[in-house]
Design an enzyme around this catalytic site. Structure first.
Site, PDB file in Angstrom:
ATOM      1  N   GLU A  94      -4.987   8.588 -14.001  1.00 34.68           N
ATOM      2  CA  GLU A  94      -5.846   8.446 -15.187  1.00 34.68           C
ATOM      3  C   GLU A  94      -6.406   9.795 -15.620  1.00 34.68           C
ATOM      4  O   GLU A  94      -6.486  10.098 -16.821  1.00 34.68           O
ATOM      5  CB  GLU A  94      -6.993   7.473 -14.879  1.00 34.68           C
ATOM      6  CG  GLU A  94      -6.546   6.028 -14.726  1.00 34.68           C
ATOM      7  CD  GLU A  94      -7.652   5.140 -14.193  1.00 34.68           C
ATOM      8  OE1 GLU A  94      -7.961   4.135 -14.832  1.00 34.68           O
ATOM      9  OE2 GLU A  94      -8.219   5.467 -13.112  1.00 34.68           O
ATOM     10  N   PHE A  95      -6.772  10.636 -14.627  1.00 35.31           N
ATOM     11  CA  PHE A  95      -7.263  11.977 -14.948  1.00 35.31           C
ATOM     12  C   PHE A  95      -6.174  12.782 -15.667  1.00 35.31           C
ATOM     13  O   PHE A  95      -6.428  13.435 -16.682  1.00 35.31           O
ATOM     14  CB  PHE A  95      -7.704  12.700 -13.672  1.00 35.31           C
ATOM     15  CG  PHE A  95      -8.323  14.051 -13.901  1.00 35.31           C
ATOM     16  CD1 PHE A  95      -9.690  14.186 -14.060  1.00 35.31           C
ATOM     17  CD2 PHE A  95      -7.534  15.191 -13.981  1.00 35.31           C
ATOM     18  CE1 PHE A  95     -10.269  15.430 -14.283  1.00 35.31           C
ATOM     19  CE2 PHE A  95      -8.092  16.443 -14.200  1.00 35.31           C
ATOM     20  CZ  PHE A  95      -9.475  16.558 -14.352  1.00 35.31           C
ATOM     21  N   ASP A  96      -4.951  12.716 -15.142  1.00 38.19           N
ATOM     22  CA  ASP A  96      -3.838  13.461 -15.742  1.00 38.19           C
ATOM     23  C   ASP A  96      -3.542  12.976 -17.160  1.00 38.19           C
ATOM     24  O   ASP A  96      -3.195  13.774 -18.040  1.00 38.19           O
ATOM     25  CB  ASP A  96      -2.587  13.329 -14.879  1.00 38.19           C
ATOM     26  CG  ASP A  96      -2.720  14.063 -13.543  1.00 38.19           C
ATOM     27  OD1 ASP A  96      -3.607  14.934 -13.442  1.00 38.19           O
ATOM     28  OD2 ASP A  96      -1.949  13.759 -12.618  1.00 38.19           O
TER      29      ASP A  96
ATOM     30  N   LEU B 194     -26.328  41.957   3.247  1.00 40.05           N
ATOM     31  CA  LEU B 194     -27.457  41.646   4.119  1.00 40.05           C
ATOM     32  C   LEU B 194     -27.365  42.423   5.424  1.00 40.05           C
ATOM     33  O   LEU B 194     -26.278  42.707   5.919  1.00 40.05           O
ATOM     34  CB  LEU B 194     -27.485  40.149   4.433  1.00 40.05           C
ATOM     35  CG  LEU B 194     -27.656  39.194   3.253  1.00 40.05           C
ATOM     36  CD1 LEU B 194     -27.664  37.757   3.737  1.00 40.05           C
ATOM     37  CD2 LEU B 194     -28.922  39.499   2.474  1.00 40.05           C
TER      38      LEU B 194
ATOM     39  N   LYS C  62     -23.618  30.800   6.773  1.00 43.31           N
ATOM     40  CA  LYS C  62     -22.999  32.020   6.227  1.00 43.31           C
ATOM     41  C   LYS C  62     -21.492  31.789   6.126  1.00 43.31           C
ATOM     42  O   LYS C  62     -20.792  31.803   7.124  1.00 43.31           O
ATOM     43  CB  LYS C  62     -23.307  33.227   7.118  1.00 43.31           C
ATOM     44  CG  LYS C  62     -22.821  34.554   6.556  1.00 43.31           C
ATOM     45  CD  LYS C  62     -23.256  35.708   7.445  1.00 43.31           C
ATOM     46  CE  LYS C  62     -22.824  37.037   6.842  1.00 43.31           C
ATOM     47  NZ  LYS C  62     -21.361  37.166   6.769  1.00 43.31           N
TER      48      LYS C  62
ATOM     49  N   ARG D 243     -18.350  41.443  -5.691  1.00 44.24           N
ATOM     50  CA  ARG D 243     -19.405  42.333  -5.202  1.00 44.24           C
ATOM     51  C   ARG D 243     -19.100  43.802  -5.521  1.00 44.24           C
ATOM     52  O   ARG D 243     -19.955  44.555  -5.931  1.00 44.24           O
ATOM     53  CB  ARG D 243     -19.578  42.178  -3.689  1.00 44.24           C
ATOM     54  CG  ARG D 243     -20.717  43.054  -3.143  1.00 44.24           C
ATOM     55  CD  ARG D 243     -20.690  43.135  -1.610  1.00 44.24           C
ATOM     56  NE  ARG D 243     -20.774  41.821  -0.995  1.00 44.24           N
ATOM     57  CZ  ARG D 243     -21.910  41.147  -0.830  1.00 44.24           C
ATOM     58  NH1 ARG D 243     -23.056  41.665  -1.256  1.00 44.24           N
ATOM     59  NH2 ARG D 243     -21.904  39.971  -0.245  1.00 44.24           N
TER      60      ARG D 243
ATOM     61  N   CYS E 287      17.630  40.896  21.152  1.00 42.83           N
ATOM     62  CA  CYS E 287      17.210  39.541  20.785  1.00 42.83           C
ATOM     63  C   CYS E 287      17.164  38.661  22.034  1.00 42.83           C
ATOM     64  O   CYS E 287      18.124  38.630  22.816  1.00 42.83           O
ATOM     65  CB  CYS E 287      18.180  38.953  19.762  1.00 42.83           C
ATOM     66  SG  CYS E 287      17.808  37.232  19.343  1.00 42.83           S
TER      67      CYS E 287
ATOM     68  N   CYS F 100      20.228  35.955  21.571  1.00 41.00           N
ATOM     69  CA  CYS F 100      21.661  36.273  21.457  1.00 41.00           C
ATOM     70  C   CYS F 100      22.001  37.670  21.956  1.00 41.00           C
ATOM     71  O   CYS F 100      23.167  38.080  21.862  1.00 41.00           O
ATOM     72  CB  CYS F 100      22.117  36.101  20.011  1.00 41.00           C
ATOM     73  SG  CYS F 100      21.373  37.291  18.874  1.00 41.00           S
TER      74      CYS F 100
ATOM     75  N   CYS G 144      22.848  33.628  15.745  1.00 42.21           N
ATOM     76  CA  CYS G 144      21.620  33.591  16.554  1.00 42.21           C
ATOM     77  C   CYS G 144      21.011  32.201  16.387  1.00 42.21           C
ATOM     78  O   CYS G 144      20.626  31.819  15.273  1.00 42.21           O
ATOM     79  CB  CYS G 144      20.652  34.681  16.101  1.00 42.21           C
ATOM     80  SG  CYS G 144      19.106  34.709  17.030  1.00 42.21           S
TER      81      CYS G 144
END
Length: 667
Positions: free
Chosen positions: A34-36, A82, A114, A135, A404, A407, A428
């Site tokens: 409904e929102f869409d 802070l 925080k 900031r 590796c 392998c 591998c």
């Protein structure tokens, strides 16, 4: 009947209301469908009536693909950081200083969580979001308004008795659920996952493309108001008032009248933070009275009336049993520390990522070391230190492997990258199985009945060595596998047959080319239209495609330079997979702009920038990110970037309007 303007206004108000109910109050009143539907109505009306455009309409939350440098904006009020405290003694010192400066006048302390994200300042005028600024250095920051508008929990328009003009500050963050989903998507595309939600949130906010920001599940808590004519002299009451205007105000706050109440709040959340759906790294203490805040004032770096208490990162002390090495789908080799079990941040930890060879060297890690372990961002366990005082004599140093582990192929390390890779792409085992698992995934070929365990069985039994082998499977071969019945086998065969109808973009994504995620695959499919054109594309042609940078382009070239990959694609073509746009998709394309290159800048009334660029590609043209001598046309909208305009004029590039662009396509 209401006129069009009233209808648009009504839809905007309704969508703002339901957006607030869902993202702020977590109390949806209508279904997503409904929102869409309401949103689609508004989008269509706004397209039909561009003269009624509104920058704060709910339709603007999808973001724009404008790529620009952020404008620096000076803060109306300095955005200081802070001071930090780490123990009860330092909290006591802060409390004593406040008491002394206020000459024993009674005061209250508001304790808040925080949040571990990135700070933002939002300016509202006449109830509408005007500007969002990071900031920065505390004096000025980046204007990220376009990106912030994509965050659903931040209101674009307020309700109630708000002041004419004010600023409200808060923290943008990524909840754990969204962070995990984001990392899964990055790893699917062969990209490195973010280390923690904080880095992911900060990086998302500074992306140049707000349409990409809109796809990231950012959230925001607001926790401090500034301005003349605020409703109350008390910080806590101002926040409650702001909640009624539509802001997402943190649910966990306490007005404390004694220092013991402050300690109780801190101690409670030091334990309870483990149950939160987002990260916090401490508690913020603020004097509640704004008048007392003004009298207490500021130091050069921080307010005297507020301080943060930082939780100690919960640390475990345990023994390193061994270091093993894992190989991923893209061949990247990741070292993993295997530990004696230690209880940490609510879970038992037995493994920790060591990331790469550089991390191992920086820790100076030796076999059998006693190590300190933390959870980075409260999620990913990591070794943060070594207790060298108890190291056994002659304990061998942990060395990054040269071959590796699967392998035995010698590893390679690309210059400029931290990871080592196994180049044995074709045989591998973890790479082969990883590529097949990626191929069958829901967002790729979505093959019903196949899963990781089945792929493992098929590989171990020699039935598949690449994705093409899947299509040669027979039900009899499958029923011979452990825990596989006739019905399951038939479902797999049917799923494989159905996958031959999956469109070109998803097939391209399913191939597992490094850095080619869902979005990039769609861009490449649209630009080149078929696999042969893509396989033969040059670096220059690839980087001319919208959002395709040199890193992605190089990865695509390397993939198609490999003869084994070309042979695989030939096999998949013969099997019947879709390696070109469908007739329906082709019908949306023309060659009207064949051989022409465009730069799009500004805003437009008939199209979004994404739609305009898509039209260019569908009609055979190419989108360029910047104006150069290779540009044929600069499509100029409102508020066009002055540098692009100046460069186009200098190079005598043809500058056309939106209407002239339409004529070009029609011709």
């Amino acid at each position: 009947m209401p006129n069009i303007g009233d209808k648009i206004h009504e839809l905007r108000e309704l969508l703002h209301h339901h957006n607030h109910q869902y993202y702020v109050l977590n109390e949806p009143q209508i279904s997503d469908f409904e929102f869409d539907q309401l949103m689609q109505q508004l989008i269509e009306l706004e397209k039909e009536h561009p003269e009624l455009a509104d920058a704060n309409s709910p339709t603007q939350r999808v973001g724009s693909d404008i790529s620009k440098e952020f404008e620096q904006v000076k803060h109306a009020y300095p955005m200081l950081s802070l001071g930090n405290t780490y123990n009860e003694g330092e909290i006591s010192d802060f409390y004593t200083r406040i008491n002394k400066q206020l000459i024993d006048e009674p005061f209250e302390i508001v304790c808040e969580l925080k949040y571990d994200g990135t700070a933002i300042g939002l300016t509202y005028e006449n109830g509408r979001l005007l500007r969002a600024v990071t900031r920065g250095d505390g004096v000025q920051g980046d204007d990220v308004t376009a990106n912030v508008k994509t965050i659903r929990s931040i209101p674009l328009n307020l309700k109630g008795d708000y002041p004419d003009s004010f600023e409200i500050r808060g923290e943008i963050f990524l909840p754990h659920k969204g962070f995990n989903a984001l990392n899964e998507a990055r790893m699917e595309a062969g990209e490195a996952p973010f280390a923690n939600p904080r880095n992911a949130a900060a990086g998302s906010l500074k992306m140049q493309n707000s349409a990409q920001v809109a796809r990231r599940p950012l959230d925001c808590f607001l926790y401090y108001m500034l301005g003349d004519g605020l409703p109350s002299n008390l910080h806590s009451e101002n926040l409650e008032k702001a909640r009624s205007w539509g802001f997402k105000i943190p649910p966990h706050m306490k007005v404390c009248k004694t220092i013991d109440e402050v300690y109780a709040f801190i101690n409670h959340w030091d334990e309870a933070r483990k149950d939160l759906p987002y990260d916090i790294d401490g508690i913020v203490l603020k004097v509640n009275s704004l008048e007392q805040q003004r009298r207490l004032g500021f130091t050069a770096k921080s307010p005297r009336w507020a301080i943060s208490y930082k939780f100690k990162a919960e640390q475990g002390y345990t023994k390193l049993k061994s270091v093993t090495f894992q190989v991923g789908r893209t061949g990247a080799v990741t070292p993993v520390a295997n530990l004696e079990p230690v209880f940490l941040a609510g879970t038992t930890v037995q493994r920790a990522s060591l990331h790469n060879a550089d991390i191992i060297n920086s820790l100076d890690l030796h076999q059998g070391d006693m190590v300190y372990v933390e959870k980075g961002g409260e999620i990913i366990p990591k070794i943060v230190g070594v207790d060298e005082t108890v190291r056994e004599n002659n304990a061998p140093k942990v060395e990054f492997i040269k071959n590796c582990p699967e392998c035995e192929t010698p590893l390679v390390r690309v210059e400029g990258e931290a990871a080592h890779y196994c180049p044995n792409v074709s045989s591998c085992a973890p790479q082969v199985k990883g590529r097949i698992e990626h191929f069958i995934a829901r967002k790729a070929m979505n093959i019903d009945g196949l899963g990781i365990e089945t792929i493992d069985l098929l590989y171990k039994n020699g039935l598949v060595k690449n994705v093409a082998d899947l299509y040669a499977l027979h039900p009899m071969q499958l029923t011979g596998l452990e825990r596989m019945g006739d019905k399951s086998a038939n479902n797999i065969i049917a799923g494989l047959e159905e996958s031959k109808q999956v469109n070109f973009a998803r097939v391209l994504f399913a191939l597992g080319i490094r850095y080619v995620g869902e979005t990039v695959a769609k861009k490449l499919a649209s630009a080149f239209k078929n696999i042969d054109a893509l396989m033969n594309a040059t670096l220059e042609q690839l980087t001319e495609v919208d959002e395709i940078g040199e890193r992605i382009a190089q990865s695509v070239l390397e993939y198609f330079d490999n003869e084994l990959n070309r042979e695989l694609i030939d096999k998949l073509k013969q099997i019947g997979l879709q390696f070109q746009l469908s007739d329906e998709e082709q019908a949306q394309h023309s060659d009207a702009l064949e051989g022409m290159s465009f730069v799009v800048s500004g805003s437009f009334s008939s199209f979004s920038r994404d739609e305009l660029k898509s039209l260019i590609e569908k009609n055979g043209g190419k989108n360029l990110s910047g104006v150069s001598s290779k540009t044929n046309y600069l499509v100029a909208g409102d508020k066009i970037g002055p540098s692009k305009l100046a460069k186009a004029e200098k190079l005598n590039i043809t500058i056309i309007s939106e209407d002239e662009f339409k004529q070009l396509i029609n011709q």
